[in-house]
Motif scaffolding. Structure first.
Motif, PDB file in Angstrom:
ATOM      1  N   VAL A  17      38.372  53.422  35.283  1.00  0.00           N
ATOM      2  CA  VAL A  17      39.054  53.426  36.498  1.00  0.00           C
ATOM      3  C   VAL A  17      39.924  52.255  36.272  1.00  0.00           C
ATOM      4  O   VAL A  17      39.333  51.084  35.969  1.00  0.00           O
ATOM      5  N   TYR A  18      41.209  52.390  36.647  1.00  0.00           N
ATOM      6  CA  TYR A  18      42.257  51.452  36.862  1.00  0.00           C
ATOM      7  C   TYR A  18      42.412  50.739  38.081  1.00  0.00           C
ATOM      8  O   TYR A  18      42.341  51.587  38.955  1.00  0.00           O
ATOM      9  N   VAL A  19      42.722  49.475  38.192  1.00  0.00           N
ATOM     10  CA  VAL A  19      43.177  48.914  39.473  1.00  0.00           C
ATOM     11  C   VAL A  19      44.572  48.431  39.296  1.00  0.00           C
ATOM     12  O   VAL A  19      44.747  47.628  38.481  1.00  0.00           O
ATOM     13  N   VAL A  20      45.583  48.725  40.139  1.00  0.00           N
ATOM     14  CA  VAL A  20      46.812  48.598  39.919  1.00  0.00           C
ATOM     15  C   VAL A  20      47.553  47.886  41.085  1.00  0.00           C
ATOM     16  O   VAL A  20      47.198  48.224  42.273  1.00  0.00           O
ATOM     17  N   ASP A  21      48.374  46.825  40.866  1.00  0.00           N
ATOM     18  CA  ASP A  21      48.872  46.314  42.097  1.00  0.00           C
ATOM     19  C   ASP A  21      50.071  46.986  42.356  1.00  0.00           C
ATOM     20  O   ASP A  21      51.255  47.440  41.517  1.00  0.00           O
ATOM     21  N   PRO A  22      50.285  48.023  43.355  1.00  0.00           N
ATOM     22  CA  PRO A  22      51.285  48.972  43.726  1.00  0.00           C
ATOM     23  C   PRO A  22      52.578  48.167  44.027  1.00  0.00           C
ATOM     24  O   PRO A  22      53.671  49.148  43.731  1.00  0.00           O
ATOM     25  N   ALA A  23      52.652  47.073  44.213  1.00  0.00           N
ATOM     26  CA  ALA A  23      54.131  46.488  44.200  1.00  0.00           C
ATOM     27  C   ALA A  23      54.689  46.222  42.967  1.00  0.00           C
ATOM     28  O   ALA A  23      55.717  46.396  42.610  1.00  0.00           O
ATOM     29  N   ALA A  24      53.879  45.564  41.942  1.00  0.00           N
ATOM     30  CA  ALA A  24      54.453  45.005  40.800  1.00  0.00           C
ATOM     31  C   ALA A  24      54.217  46.270  39.723  1.00  0.00           C
ATOM     32  O   ALA A  24      54.850  46.241  38.756  1.00  0.00           O
ATOM     33  N   GLY A  25      53.289  46.955  39.851  1.00  0.00           N
ATOM     34  CA  GLY A  25      52.884  48.234  38.796  1.00  0.00           C
ATOM     35  C   GLY A  25      51.998  47.561  37.830  1.00  0.00           C
ATOM     36  O   GLY A  25      51.970  48.292  36.867  1.00  0.00           O
ATOM     37  N   ASN A  26      51.632  46.449  37.713  1.00  0.00           N
ATOM     38  CA  ASN A  26      50.661  45.913  36.693  1.00  0.00           C
ATOM     39  C   ASN A  26      49.409  46.416  36.719  1.00  0.00           C
ATOM     40  O   ASN A  26      48.884  46.446  37.949  1.00  0.00           O
ATOM     41  N   VAL A  27      48.573  46.382  35.555  1.00  0.00           N
ATOM     42  CA  VAL A  27      47.081  46.656  35.833  1.00  0.00           C
ATOM     43  C   VAL A  27      46.491  45.427  36.111  1.00  0.00           C
ATOM     44  O   VAL A  27      46.273  44.464  35.139  1.00  0.00           O
ATOM     45  N   LEU A  28      45.795  45.282  37.111  1.00  0.00           N
ATOM     46  CA  LEU A  28      44.780  44.180  37.451  1.00  0.00           C
ATOM     47  C   LEU A  28      43.416  44.224  36.773  1.00  0.00           C
ATOM     48  O   LEU A  28      43.056  43.263  36.785  1.00  0.00           O
ATOM     49  N   ASN A  29      42.948  45.430  36.726  1.00  0.00           N
ATOM     50  CA  ASN A  29      41.696  45.622  36.261  1.00  0.00           C
ATOM     51  C   ASN A  29      41.582  46.894  35.568  1.00  0.00           C
ATOM     52  O   ASN A  29      41.921  47.882  36.179  1.00  0.00           O
ATOM     53  N   TRP A  30      40.648  47.018  34.485  1.00  0.00           N
ATOM     54  CA  TRP A  30      40.549  48.345  33.870  1.00  0.00           C
ATOM     55  C   TRP A  30      39.113  48.177  33.551  1.00  0.00           C
ATOM     56  O   TRP A  30      38.453  47.352  32.568  1.00  0.00           O
ATOM     57  N   VAL A  31      38.329  49.248  34.428  1.00  0.00           N
ATOM     58  CA  VAL A  31      36.880  49.144  34.256  1.00  0.00           C
ATOM     59  C   VAL A  31      36.447  50.188  33.433  1.00  0.00           C
ATOM     60  O   VAL A  31      36.758  51.219  33.689  1.00  0.00           O
ATOM     61  N   LYS A  32      35.941  50.049  32.087  1.00  0.00           N
ATOM     62  CA  LYS A  32      35.965  51.026  31.089  1.00  0.00           C
ATOM     63  C   LYS A  32      34.523  51.376  31.072  1.00  0.00           C
ATOM     64  O   LYS A  32      34.080  52.755  31.055  1.00  0.00           O
ATOM     65  N   THR A  33      33.585  50.769  31.852  1.00  0.00           N
ATOM     66  CA  THR A  33      31.886  51.087  31.559  1.00  0.00           C
ATOM     67  C   THR A  33      31.529  51.834  32.997  1.00  0.00           C
ATOM     68  O   THR A  33      31.874  51.007  33.865  1.00  0.00           O
ATOM     69  N   SER A  34      30.906  52.979  32.780  1.00  0.00           N
ATOM     70  CA  SER A  34      30.221  53.517  33.935  1.00  0.00           C
ATOM     71  C   SER A  34      28.808  53.956  33.741  1.00  0.00           C
ATOM     72  O   SER A  34      28.466  53.952  32.422  1.00  0.00           O
ATOM     73  N   PRO A  35      28.173  54.146  34.621  1.00  0.00           N
ATOM     74  CA  PRO A  35      26.716  54.677  34.479  1.00  0.00           C
ATOM     75  C   PRO A  35      26.500  55.972  33.499  1.00  0.00           C
ATOM     76  O   PRO A  35      27.173  57.008  33.981  1.00  0.00           O
ATOM     77  N   GLY A  36      26.006  55.989  32.678  1.00  0.00           N
ATOM     78  CA  GLY A  36      25.657  57.179  31.659  1.00  0.00           C
ATOM     79  C   GLY A  36      24.566  58.192  32.119  1.00  0.00           C
ATOM     80  O   GLY A  36      23.789  57.517  33.117  1.00  0.00           O
ATOM     81  N   SER A  37      24.609  59.345  31.669  1.00  0.00           N
ATOM     82  CA  SER A  37      23.638  60.146  32.111  1.00  0.00           C
ATOM     83  C   SER A  37      22.122  59.672  31.661  1.00  0.00           C
ATOM     84  O   SER A  37      21.120  60.105  32.302  1.00  0.00           O
ATOM     85  N   THR A  38      21.875  59.033  30.718  1.00  0.00           N
ATOM     86  CA  THR A  38      20.603  58.207  30.221  1.00  0.00           C
ATOM     87  C   THR A  38      20.035  57.175  31.079  1.00  0.00           C
ATOM     88  O   THR A  38      19.186  56.588  30.690  1.00  0.00           O
ATOM     89  N   GLY A  39      21.207  56.592  31.945  1.00  0.00           N
ATOM     90  CA  GLY A  39      21.065  55.293  32.391  1.00  0.00           C
ATOM     91  C   GLY A  39      21.531  54.025  31.641  1.00  0.00           C
ATOM     92  O   GLY A  39      21.704  53.020  32.123  1.00  0.00           O
ATOM     93  N   ALA A  40      21.923  54.470  30.414  1.00  0.00           N
ATOM     94  CA  ALA A  40      22.665  53.424  29.587  1.00  0.00           C
ATOM     95  C   ALA A  40      24.175  53.481  29.913  1.00  0.00           C
ATOM     96  O   ALA A  40      24.810  54.577  30.230  1.00  0.00           O
TER      97      ALA A  40
END
Length: 490
Positions: free
Chosen positions: A81-104
């Protein structure tokens, strides 16, 4: 051409090329560029992986992008999930990790953005049965997975911290915790559920029943059907629902047709057809501008089944008419997934996510005509209220002050950006996607020209977003001619 059974022009926009050269300053108001009547493409970003869904947060204003990785990318997956500044177009944050099916924790695509969190952030779907939450600044998404049937649809629930999901014939309200997802309420539907629309203010949930070709309303207070149903006419299955809560209208995508249903009457209020080879992919409604923005994506291989060009269309939510303010979307097709659209409050910026070419295209609202600041020879001149009355008509009109500029002013000063017509550049060839996968931007870095979009005052051609080009050029101390492709109407 997209139309509610009536003609409506669409506007084709391509990329913008800026060429830095030294020019003289024109007179103020002279050769002002005419206003445009359609949304203009200003950037094409390739910094957010393969976008699957978009959402502009109604409070923070940040653009959230749920993404998958891009085939052939080196250096790791681009999913998350990426968070983008809509005015500047630059990426503010990139969340790579999410809850997996096993909990990990695991790096997984942000498949569908269910809705906004309070203040900032979004709920989103992960994998087959995962629901997570994330906001700007988080290092990882929080939440968990349900057991059993796959989640096919999801929208933010009427109660804070909840998400309404469809799993087969089950409509469920789930609470998203730090490490788990819990079913709080469940309803068995008469048939398998389809797309959802939730009005949190009115406490209404609408769910599509594609088996029986109808829309069914469920009260969020008691989580039971209240008997209100809207029959759908013949046509394709509903692929998405979108609320216009201000107008009481449900927008429904049905293959090659976009429909608008009046909830009060339960009747079809408007219908818009695709051009040959296109299907409706997504709609975003902006109550502040009274506009609905639709993405139509091409499915064919030109010229047999389509032309390879999608469409951004803009509709008036009050009259349910095509405003003719849209734009062409070259390369936006359904071969690798469904395109999505999001809009900032007020309709100033529109974003189109295209999985087919792993891009996020930015459009800006039409620019009104620039009024001339200098009176024409035929314009009457009003005397200053403080000036003494002229004793006779022969005295003539007062002379302009030395600071006034007119059509005959000396254009020798420097430091002005002059918009002029220039050579066209095809959006698919005017600057490619550079190396590095997630860190490339067709159109030059971010919209504020940081990174790859920086300019040197050497007269070198550089591809930049139009919204940022002027500021970037002036920041270097170099005046510029802005080569800009004019609108193509069909």
């Amino acid at each position: 051409m997209l139309r509610p059974r009536a003609a409506g022009a669409l506007v084709g926009i391509t990329a913008v090329v800026l060429t830095a050269v030294v020019v003289s300053t024109p007179a103020v108001g002279a050769d002002d560029p005419p206003g445009t009547d359609g949304y203009e493409q200003t950037a094409r970003l390739t910094t957010v992986g393969k976008p699957l869904d978009l959402l502009v947060h109604p409070e923070s204003g940040k653009l959230y992008v749920g993404s998958d990785t891009v085939a052939g990318t080196t250096g790791g997956s681009l999913a998350g999930v990426y968070v983008v500044d809509p005015a500047a177009g630059n990426v503010l944050n990139w969340v790579k990790t999410s809850p997996g099916s096993t909990g990990a924790p695991a790096q997984l695509p942000g498949k569908r953005l269910a809705g906004p969190l309070s203040g900032d952030g979004v709920h989103y779907l992960v994998g087959l049965r995962g629901v997570a939450a994330v906001k700007d600044g988080d290092a990882a998404g929080r939440g968990g997975w349900l057991s059993g049937t796959t989640i096919t649809q999801a929208k933010a629930g009427a109660k804070a911290g909840t998400v309404v999901v469809v799993r087969g014939t089950k409509l469920e309200e789930v609470a998203v915790g730090e490490t788990s997802v819990t079913v709080e309420r469940s309803l068995t539907l008469p048939a398998a559920g389809g797309p959802l629309a939730v009005d949190t203010a009115a406490g209404q949930i609408w769910v599509a029943d594609n088996t029986n070709s109808l829309l069914r309303r469920v009260g969020s207070a008691d989580f039971t059907p209240d008997g209100k149903e809207i029959a759908l006419g013949a046509g394709a299955a509903v692929s998405f629902l979108e609320w216009d809560t201000e107008r009481g209208v449900l927008w429904a995508g049905r293959g090659t047709v976009l429909e608008a249903y009046d909830i009060a009457t339960g009747k079809l209020a408007a219908s818009f057809d695709a051009k040959p080879g296109d299907t409706i992919a997504d709609v975003a409604v902006d109550p502040r501008s009274d506009r609905a923005f639709a993405v139509w994506q091409d499915w064919g291989n030109p010229p047999e089944e389509g032309d390879g060009v999608g469409q951004l269309a803009v509709y008036d939510t009050a009259t349910l008419k095509d405003l003719g303010m849209g734009a062409e979307l070259p390369g936006v097709n359904g071969q690798l997934g469904s395109s999505s659209v999001a809009v900032t409050a007020g309709g100033d910026s529109v974003f189109v996510g295209s999985p087919s070419d792993a891009s996020l295209t930015v459009f800006r609202a039409p620019v009104p005509p620039s009024p001339s600041e200098s009176p024409s020879p035929s314009d009457p001149v009003s005397p200053s209220p403080s000036a003494p009355a002229s004793p006779s008509p022969s005295d003539g009109t007062p002379e302009p002050s030395p600071s006034d500029s007119g059509p005959g002013a000396d254009p020798s000063a420097s430091g002005t950006t002059v918009p002029v017509d220039g050579p066209s550049a095809d959006s698919n060839s005017a600057g490619g996607t550079g190396g590095g996968g997630a860190q490339t931007t067709t159109g030059g870095g971010s919209l504020d020209t940081t990174g790859d979009g920086s300019l040197a005052s050497t007269g070198t051609d550089v591809l930049l977003p139009a919204a940022a080009g002027t500021a970037a050029l002036l920041a270097t101390g170099t005046a510029a001619v802005l080569w800009r492709r004019r609108r193509d109407t069909t």
